[in-house]
Enzyme design. Structure first.
Site, PDB file in Angstrom:
ATOM      1  N   LYS A  90      57.579  51.652  41.440  1.00 55.30           N
ATOM      2  CA  LYS A  90      56.390  52.379  42.559  1.00 55.30           C
ATOM      3  C   LYS A  90      56.690  54.002  43.447  1.00 55.30           C
ATOM      4  O   LYS A  90      57.770  53.862  42.896  1.00 55.30           O
ATOM      5  CB  LYS A  90      56.373  51.374  43.435  1.00 55.30           C
ATOM      6  CG  LYS A  90      54.666  50.772  44.832  1.00 55.30           C
ATOM      7  CD  LYS A  90      53.554  50.632  43.609  1.00 55.30           C
ATOM      8  CE  LYS A  90      53.168  50.022  44.314  1.00 55.30           C
ATOM      9  NZ  LYS A  90      52.054  48.991  43.600  1.00 55.30           N
ATOM     10  N   ASN A 276      47.092  40.610  46.773  1.00 62.66           N
ATOM     11  CA  ASN A 276      48.623  40.806  47.083  1.00 62.66           C
ATOM     12  C   ASN A 276      49.063  40.061  48.458  1.00 62.66           C
ATOM     13  O   ASN A 276      48.655  40.429  48.929  1.00 62.66           O
ATOM     14  CB  ASN A 276      48.989  42.497  46.714  1.00 62.66           C
ATOM     15  CG  ASN A 276      48.176  42.788  45.326  1.00 62.66           C
ATOM     16  OD1 ASN A 276      49.062  42.185  44.417  1.00 62.66           O
ATOM     17  ND2 ASN A 276      47.841  44.373  45.381  1.00 62.66           N
TER      18      ASN A 276
HETATM   19  P1  NAD Z   1      38.280  46.590  48.728  1.00 68.23           P
HETATM   20  O1  NAD Z   1      38.733  47.357  49.339  1.00 68.23           O
HETATM   21  O2  NAD Z   1      37.396  46.948  47.771  1.00 68.23           O
HETATM   22  O3  NAD Z   1      37.591  45.199  49.187  1.00 68.23           O
HETATM   23  C1  NAD Z   1      38.591  44.329  50.057  1.00 68.23           C
HETATM   24  C2  NAD Z   1      37.309  43.607  50.697  1.00 68.23           C
HETATM   25  O4  NAD Z   1      37.901  42.630  52.022  1.00 68.23           O
HETATM   26  C3  NAD Z   1      36.171  44.654  51.475  1.00 68.23           C
HETATM   27  O5  NAD Z   1      35.348  44.892  51.266  1.00 68.23           O
HETATM   28  C4  NAD Z   1      36.293  44.184  52.839  1.00 68.23           C
HETATM   29  O6  NAD Z   1      35.607  44.847  53.718  1.00 68.23           O
HETATM   30  C5  NAD Z   1      36.726  42.729  52.750  1.00 68.23           C
HETATM   31  N1  NAD Z   1      37.663  42.453  54.536  1.00 68.23           N
HETATM   32  C6  NAD Z   1      38.931  43.415  54.918  1.00 68.23           C
HETATM   33  N2  NAD Z   1      39.082  42.788  55.938  1.00 68.23           N
HETATM   34  C7  NAD Z   1      39.010  41.310  56.166  1.00 68.23           C
HETATM   35  C8  NAD Z   1      38.959  40.284  56.622  1.00 68.23           C
HETATM   36  N3  NAD Z   1      39.902  40.181  57.832  1.00 68.23           N
HETATM   37  N4  NAD Z   1      38.289  39.434  56.429  1.00 68.23           N
HETATM   38  C9  NAD Z   1      37.236  39.136  55.453  1.00 68.23           C
HETATM   39  N5  NAD Z   1      36.942  40.934  54.705  1.00 68.23           N
HETATM   40  C10 NAD Z   1      37.695  41.110  55.044  1.00 68.23           C
HETATM   41  O7  NAD Z   1      39.715  46.160  47.860  1.00 68.23           O
HETATM   42  P2  NAD Z   1      39.815  45.522  46.177  1.00 68.23           P
HETATM   43  O8  NAD Z   1      40.249  45.935  44.957  1.00 68.23           O
HETATM   44  O9  NAD Z   1      38.278  44.741  46.052  1.00 68.23           O
HETATM   45  O10 NAD Z   1      40.926  44.250  46.196  1.00 68.23           O
HETATM   46  C11 NAD Z   1      40.977  43.299  46.877  1.00 68.23           C
HETATM   47  C12 NAD Z   1      42.520  42.434  47.126  1.00 68.23           C
HETATM   48  O11 NAD Z   1      43.127  42.729  45.372  1.00 68.23           O
HETATM   49  C13 NAD Z   1      43.820  43.187  47.476  1.00 68.23           C
HETATM   50  O12 NAD Z   1      44.525  42.921  48.661  1.00 68.23           O
HETATM   51  C14 NAD Z   1      43.864  44.394  46.127  1.00 68.23           C
HETATM   52  O13 NAD Z   1      45.512  44.989  46.539  1.00 68.23           O
HETATM   53  C15 NAD Z   1      43.631  43.203  44.958  1.00 68.23           C
HETATM   54  N6  NAD Z   1      43.536  43.863  44.167  1.00 68.23           N
HETATM   55  C16 NAD Z   1      43.199  44.458  43.797  1.00 68.23           C
HETATM   56  C17 NAD Z   1      43.442  45.316  42.526  1.00 68.23           C
HETATM   57  C18 NAD Z   1      41.804  46.233  41.733  1.00 68.23           C
HETATM   58  O14 NAD Z   1      42.578  46.392  40.429  1.00 68.23           O
HETATM   59  N7  NAD Z   1      41.580  46.177  42.521  1.00 68.23           N
HETATM   60  C19 NAD Z   1      44.421  44.417  41.424  1.00 68.23           C
HETATM   61  C20 NAD Z   1      45.259  44.120  41.781  1.00 68.23           C
HETATM   62  C21 NAD Z   1      44.960  43.611  43.169  1.00 68.23           C
END
Ligand code: NAD
Length: 380
Positions: A90, A276
């Protein structure tokens, strides 16, 4: 003079103690672009280190180091679990992604990545975008997750959400003897890139949904989708999502949401989501277990995006990525069964599975190292 030497020894001792679980930690400094970054390579038993680069305005160097060490160690486990031939790494760039970014900074970072000559592959993470890595890729080939028009696999949230859906099917199969997603109730926290795709798929399948998001725009969008599919949906406040009478809770927003405050409120039978670091601490896996809630370890379920970036080595191919992502189904079932058999938490079962893969590869690596030893033996 003596005093100085002593203090230097103390410093190096502390630093080496801190990084003792890691193979290599590289501090990158380029005053001409303002780049200050740390690349951490945790373990390359399975292959070159792979992990995204995060940009964040860390308050202290120690905070940045702490973060990169923790995240790179997590990547070793994630790669082992996803059965990809990469190790854990990382990087963190110290700076405010809103103010401190420039093309030159990312090109400079690309040069540092290149200097590792393929020991470390990287791409986007929190605070960095595909555009940033298009710049970095001008300086190095060791970048993945680029947009499709630049030869990458594109949006990784597509395989990530597919992986979570496989995790949900496996959980339904394990709990209810029927993998079908329809007719059950799910509570989704966060309708971003991953959560929205899962919600839309579940609505199309005829599932019942509770959803929450802090963004009113995405709530409107999902309500429109629900109307389109004539599917039932209930929007709840952020804090209410833990107390719904859903079958499965799907966290897709931030980490640390499974903690002392929330676990006792949960009425679901399982937690399966993309976020995560869902557990605030490892002991919360036990708290879920004691409450009879099946927990699908996050790093197993959300590996679809990682599978895609690792697969880019062979050239982008969506069908192959989907096929590999499907393995999450079997992986989750195996972990549930092993945890039950050994009376341990699903997190322990997942961690053991990763340790086993690392150990097997370590022995294979040693085997080949031994094959080289005759040359040395003859000299003796
Ligand atoms: P994103 O930022 O697109 O979406 C996150 C959503 O959560 C947003 O719509 C935001 O408004 C909402 N949010 C934030 N705080 C909140 C709360 N307190 N209550 C309700 N909703 C809330 O992120 P993403 O890419 O969809 O990823 C989501 C999760 O999955 C993250 O933890 C990310 O680390 C994990 N993740 C994503 C990927 C990927 O490929 N995008 C891969 C592995 C892990």
């Amino acid at each position: 003079m003596k005093q100085q030497l002593d203090s230097q020894q103390d410093l190096s001792f502390d630093l080496f103690e801190k990084i003792s679980g890691h193979e290599q930690v590289v501090f990158c400094n380029d005053p001409s672009t303002g780049l200050q970054a740390i690349i951490a390579i945790h373990n390359t038993t399975l292959g070159p280190a792979l992990g995204g680069t995060r940009m964040y305005p860390y308050a202290t160097l120690e905070d940045a180091l702490q973060d990169v060490l923790r995240l790179s160690e997590g990547m070793t486990f994630k790669c082992a679990a996803a059965d990809v031939d990469f190790g854990g790494g990382k990087a963190v760039i110290i700076g405010d992604p809103k103010k401190d970014k420039s093309q030159a900074l990312f090109r400079s970072f690309g040069q540092f990545v290149d200097s590792l000559n393929g020991r470390f592959y990287t791409g986007t993470d929190m605070g960095t975008s595909m555009d940033d890595f298009v710049q970095a890729s001008k300086e190095t080939n060791f970048i993945n997750g680029l947009p499709e028009e630049f030869g990458g696999g594109g949006d990784s949230s597509i395989p990530t959400s597919q992986g979570v859906l496989y995790g949900l099917k496996a959980t339904n199969q394990y709990l209810f003897g029927d993998e079908n997603l329809s007719g059950r109730t799910y509570a989704i926290q966060g309708l971003g890139k991953v959560g929205f795709k899962i919600a839309e798929y579940l609505l199309r399948e005829g599932a019942n949904l509770y959803v929450t998001d802090i963004s009113p725009e995405v709530i409107t969008k999902i309500e429109e989708k629900a109307a389109l599919y004539h599917a039932p949906i209930t929007v709840v406040e952020s804090h209410e999502i833990y107390e719904t009478d859903a079958d499965i809770f799907i966290p897709c927003a931030m980490g640390g949401i499974l903690n002392d405050d929330t676990i006792s409120k949960l009425r679901v039978k399982a937690v399966v989501g993309s976020a995560n670091n869902q557990l605030q601490a490892e002991r919360h896996a036990k708290a879920l277990h004691d409450q009879g809630i099946l927990y699908a370890p996050d790093y197993i379920v959300n590996a679809g995006g990682l599978i895609q970036v690792a697969d880019e080595l062979y050239g982008p191919n969506k069908e192959r990525v989907l096929l590999k992502t499907k393995a999450i189904y079997e992986s989750i079932i195996e972990i549930y069964k092993q945890a039950e058999l050994d009376a341990i938490t699903t997190l322990e079962a997942a961690n053991r599975k990763c340790q086993q893969r690392l150990e097997q590869q370590r022995q294979r690596n040693n085997f080949f190292t031994r094959q080289k030893s005759p040359k040395w033996t003859i000299k003796e």
